[in-house]
Design a protein around this motif. Structure first.
Motif, PDB file in Angstrom:
ATOM      1  N   HIS A 233      42.750  50.753  27.650  1.00 21.28           N
ATOM      2  CA  HIS A 233      41.778  49.879  28.306  1.00 21.28           C
ATOM      3  C   HIS A 233      42.507  48.755  29.058  1.00 21.28           C
ATOM      4  CE1 HIS A 233      39.030  52.129  25.914  1.00 21.28           C
ATOM      5  NE2 HIS A 233      38.007  51.314  26.070  1.00 21.28           N
ATOM      6  N   VAL A 234      41.844  48.206  30.052  1.00 19.08           N
ATOM      7  CA  VAL A 234      42.439  47.181  30.906  1.00 19.08           C
ATOM      8  C   VAL A 234      42.117  45.792  30.367  1.00 19.08           C
ATOM      9  CG1 VAL A 234      42.481  46.212  33.241  1.00 19.08           C
ATOM     10  CG2 VAL A 234      42.247  48.694  32.907  1.00 19.08           C
ATOM     11  N   GLU A 235      43.117  44.931  30.356  1.00 23.49           N
ATOM     12  CA  GLU A 235      42.928  43.532  29.964  1.00 23.49           C
ATOM     13  C   GLU A 235      42.714  42.748  31.261  1.00 23.49           C
ATOM     14  OE1 GLU A 235      43.429  39.939  29.965  1.00 23.49           O
ATOM     15  OE2 GLU A 235      45.547  40.259  29.470  1.00 23.49           O
ATOM     16  N   PHE A 236      41.462  42.459  31.587  1.00 26.87           N
ATOM     17  CA  PHE A 236      41.107  41.986  32.919  1.00 26.87           C
ATOM     18  C   PHE A 236      41.492  40.538  33.186  1.00 26.87           C
ATOM     19  CE2 PHE A 236      38.287  45.741  33.075  1.00 26.87           C
ATOM     20  CZ  PHE A 236      38.596  46.187  34.352  1.00 26.87           C
ATOM     21  N   THR A 237      41.672  39.735  32.160  1.00 28.23           N
ATOM     22  CA  THR A 237      42.115  38.359  32.406  1.00 28.23           C
ATOM     23  C   THR A 237      43.490  38.358  33.056  1.00 28.23           C
ATOM     24  OG1 THR A 237      40.839  37.548  30.517  1.00 28.23           O
ATOM     25  CG2 THR A 237      42.605  36.125  31.334  1.00 28.23           C
ATOM     26  N   GLY A 238      44.383  39.182  32.532  1.00 31.21           N
ATOM     27  CA  GLY A 238      45.716  39.287  33.123  1.00 31.21           C
ATOM     28  C   GLY A 238      45.671  39.814  34.547  1.00 31.21           C
ATOM     29  N   ILE A 239      44.781  40.781  34.811  1.00 28.81           N
ATOM     30  CA  ILE A 239      44.646  41.331  36.156  1.00 28.81           C
ATOM     31  C   ILE A 239      44.176  40.237  37.118  1.00 28.81           C
ATOM     32  CG2 ILE A 239      43.400  42.988  37.585  1.00 28.81           C
ATOM     33  CD1 ILE A 239      45.505  44.227  35.736  1.00 28.81           C
ATOM     34  N   ALA A 240      43.194  39.443  36.697  1.00 30.05           N
ATOM     35  CA  ALA A 240      42.695  38.352  37.536  1.00 30.05           C
ATOM     36  C   ALA A 240      43.808  37.347  37.830  1.00 30.05           C
ATOM     37  CB  ALA A 240      41.519  37.663  36.856  1.00 30.05           C
ATOM     38  N   GLU A 241      44.582  36.990  36.809  1.00 34.15           N
ATOM     39  CA  GLU A 241      45.674  36.034  36.992  1.00 34.15           C
ATOM     40  C   GLU A 241      46.725  36.586  37.940  1.00 34.15           C
ATOM     41  OE1 GLU A 241      45.367  33.975  32.529  1.00 34.15           O
ATOM     42  OE2 GLU A 241      46.903  35.484  32.968  1.00 34.15           O
ATOM     43  N   ALA A 242      47.030  37.875  37.827  1.00 35.64           N
ATOM     44  CA  ALA A 242      48.052  38.497  38.680  1.00 35.64           C
ATOM     45  C   ALA A 242      47.628  38.472  40.148  1.00 35.64           C
ATOM     46  CB  ALA A 242      48.312  39.932  38.226  1.00 35.64           C
ATOM     47  N   GLY A 243      46.367  38.792  40.420  1.00 35.10           N
ATOM     48  CA  GLY A 243      45.896  38.784  41.794  1.00 35.10           C
ATOM     49  C   GLY A 243      45.917  37.401  42.415  1.00 35.10           C
ATOM     50  N   VAL A 244      45.489  36.408  41.648  1.00 35.61           N
ATOM     51  CA  VAL A 244      45.466  35.032  42.144  1.00 35.61           C
ATOM     52  C   VAL A 244      46.891  34.519  42.340  1.00 35.61           C
ATOM     53  CG1 VAL A 244      44.795  32.657  41.590  1.00 35.61           C
ATOM     54  CG2 VAL A 244      43.206  34.553  41.170  1.00 35.61           C
ATOM     55  N   GLU A 245      47.797  34.876  41.428  1.00 38.08           N
ATOM     56  CA  GLU A 245      49.202  34.473  41.563  1.00 38.08           C
ATOM     57  C   GLU A 245      49.808  35.018  42.847  1.00 38.08           C
ATOM     58  OE1 GLU A 245      51.072  35.940  38.084  1.00 38.08           O
ATOM     59  OE2 GLU A 245      50.156  34.452  36.739  1.00 38.08           O
ATOM     60  N   ALA A 246      49.325  36.191  43.295  1.00 39.81           N
ATOM     61  CA  ALA A 246      49.843  36.814  44.511  1.00 39.81           C
ATOM     62  C   ALA A 246      49.222  36.225  45.771  1.00 39.81           C
ATOM     63  CB  ALA A 246      49.598  38.321  44.467  1.00 39.81           C
ATOM     64  N   GLY A 247      48.320  35.263  45.613  1.00 40.74           N
ATOM     65  CA  GLY A 247      47.745  34.585  46.765  1.00 40.74           C
ATOM     66  C   GLY A 247      46.366  35.044  47.164  1.00 40.74           C
ATOM     67  N   ALA A 248      45.774  35.964  46.417  1.00 42.58           N
ATOM     68  CA  ALA A 248      44.432  36.446  46.741  1.00 42.58           C
ATOM     69  C   ALA A 248      43.380  35.581  46.062  1.00 42.58           C
ATOM     70  CB  ALA A 248      44.278  37.905  46.312  1.00 42.58           C
ATOM     71  N   ASP A 249      42.167  35.671  46.553  1.00 42.01           N
ATOM     72  CA  ASP A 249      41.037  34.995  45.927  1.00 42.01           C
ATOM     73  C   ASP A 249      40.303  35.982  45.032  1.00 42.01           C
ATOM     74  OD1 ASP A 249      41.410  32.557  47.363  1.00 42.01           O
ATOM     75  OD2 ASP A 249      40.453  33.478  49.115  1.00 42.01           O
ATOM     76  N   LEU A 250      39.862  35.519  43.877  1.00 41.90           N
ATOM     77  CA  LEU A 250      39.053  36.361  43.002  1.00 41.90           C
ATOM     78  C   LEU A 250      37.654  36.431  43.588  1.00 41.90           C
ATOM     79  CD1 LEU A 250      38.754  37.985  40.373  1.00 41.90           C
ATOM     80  CD2 LEU A 250      38.157  35.845  39.228  1.00 41.90           C
ATOM     81  N   LEU A 251      37.260  37.619  44.044  1.00 40.56           N
ATOM     82  CA  LEU A 251      35.976  37.802  44.702  1.00 40.56           C
ATOM     83  C   LEU A 251      34.837  37.933  43.697  1.00 40.56           C
ATOM     84  CD1 LEU A 251      34.829  38.051  47.563  1.00 40.56           C
ATOM     85  CD2 LEU A 251      35.232  40.516  47.436  1.00 40.56           C
ATOM     86  N   GLY A 252      35.143  38.525  42.528  1.00 48.27           N
ATOM     87  CA  GLY A 252      34.123  38.677  41.503  1.00 48.27           C
ATOM     88  C   GLY A 252      34.578  39.590  40.400  1.00 48.27           C
ATOM     89  N   TYR A 253      33.875  39.520  39.273  1.00 47.52           N
ATOM     90  CA  TYR A 253      34.147  40.368  38.111  1.00 47.52           C
ATOM     91  C   TYR A 253      32.836  40.565  37.376  1.00 47.52           C
ATOM     92  CZ  TYR A 253      35.527  41.494  33.290  1.00 47.52           C
ATOM     93  OH  TYR A 253      35.630  42.071  32.044  1.00 47.52           O
ATOM     94  N   THR A 254      32.418  41.791  37.196  1.00 44.13           N
ATOM     95  CA  THR A 254      31.160  42.053  36.513  1.00 44.13           C
ATOM     96  C   THR A 254      31.156  43.472  35.972  1.00 44.13           C
ATOM     97  OG1 THR A 254      28.753  41.834  36.725  1.00 44.13           O
ATOM     98  CG2 THR A 254      29.897  42.918  38.544  1.00 44.13           C
TER      99      THR A 254
END
Length: 325
Positions: A233-254
């Motif tokens: 299973h995916v640990e989505f908090t880490g995925i969100a942090e990784a994307g933001v660290e790379a300069g992207a904006d978190l568009l949504g999670y649901t």
């Protein structure tokens, strides 16, 4: 651009949907290294979306830059994970090559992080590696922690002896790469998993690693090496942090159910005449599977990142769970 296109069925469906919506696009790229899967995808797309098959191209590697929409459906769960176990000192869980070296690192710290802290309960974290047993079979071999980053993450897990957990370095690196590649557009990842506080819950003591062979689930990653599909299973908090660290904006999670309902899946179903049993029943059954909490609706989540765009998406307008990450 799609990753993990499998048989090509999703690609064909997306191509047909783009045509129905009269949405202009230049190319539909599929990142795929397997020649066998490429041919299967090509056959599916030519059969199910023949008018747009000439827009599809296959890539061996990621481009340096990409402008458009990225889709990854059940990609992150298939990436390698690292296993860790909290075990009593000297317990059988610590294998031959690591058992004798473990005591030397008890209480040792690097940059203030305790690597193996047995505490009052006599249990410590070990990394669960793989070795070859005397009979030639693969087996687990637990070894002391060697990384302060591992120690820092594991220290936050409230767990007794015997607790197994995974970390997802490969999926995090992949997310950073995709979000760094994206110059303008959005990236969507659909997968099963949880935010960190749920993922490392005390009651999830055996981790989430699961194996599949010929559509049957089992828990032995050493059964039929090379033929068994191994996922976690995916640990989505880490995925969100990784994307933001790379300069992207978190568009949504649901949840997948909320994402699809916001996007109008029930309206699409309503366009089919219920009296047309041949078409309505299969569509209704498919929608039920995608939305039901007992099926895929709650376990599967959708997380999206954007770069260079200011718009929000209707698909995240209700039930956005970004605050839970």
């Amino acid at each position: 651009m799609e990753f993990g296109a499998g048989t090509g069925k999703l690609a064909a469906g997306l191509l047909n949907a783009l045509a129905t919506l009269d949405a202009a696009f230049e190319t539909y790229s599929i990142v795929e290294l397997s020649g066998e899967l490429r041919e299967r995808q090509r056959e599916t797309i030519e059969a199910q979306a023949p008018a747009l098959a000439n827009r599809v191209r296959w890539l061996d590697a990621l481009p340096e830059h990409f402008e458009g929409v990225v889709v990854g459906n059940e990609v992150l769960d298939a990436m390698p994970v690292r296993l860790f176990v909290r075990a009593d000192h000297g317990a059988d869980a610590v294998a031959h090559d690591s058992r004798e070296s473990a005591p030397a690192l008890i209480g040792h710290t690097i940059n203030g992080h305790t690597l193996n802290d047995h505490g009052t309960h006599g249990a410590a974290w070990y990394e669960r590696g793989v070795t070859v047993a005397a009979d030639g079979r693969f087996t687990f071999a637990d070894r002391p922690l060697a990384s302060p980053a591992d120690a820092a993450l594991l220290a936050g897990i409230d767990a007794d002896g015997g607790y197994v957990a995974e970390t997802h370095e490969a999926a995090l690196a992949f997310t950073r790469t995709v979000c760094s590649m994206l110059t303008r557009g959005a990236a969507f990842f659909i997968d099963y998993g949880f935010p960190r506080h749920e993922y490392y819950h005390a009651q999830r003591a055996q981790g989430t690693l699961m194996c599949h062979y010929r559509h049957r689930a089992h828990g032995d990653p050493f059964l039929y090496p090379g033929l068994t599909d191994i996922t976690a299973h995916v640990e989505f908090t880490g995925i969100a942090e990784a994307g933001v660290e790379a300069g992207a904006d978190l568009l949504g999670y649901t949840s997948q159910a909320r994402f699809l309902m916001n996007a109008g899946i029930t309206d699409a179903l309503a366009e089919i005449d219920p009296q047309d049993i041949e078409h309505f029943l299969p569509a209704a059954n498919a929608v039920q599977k995608l939305l039901s909490e007992a099926e895929m609706g709650e376990l599967f989540k959708v997380i999206a990142f954007s770069r260079g765009i200011s718009e929000t998406l209707t698909a995240f307008s209700r039930g956005d769970r970004s605050h839970t990450l």
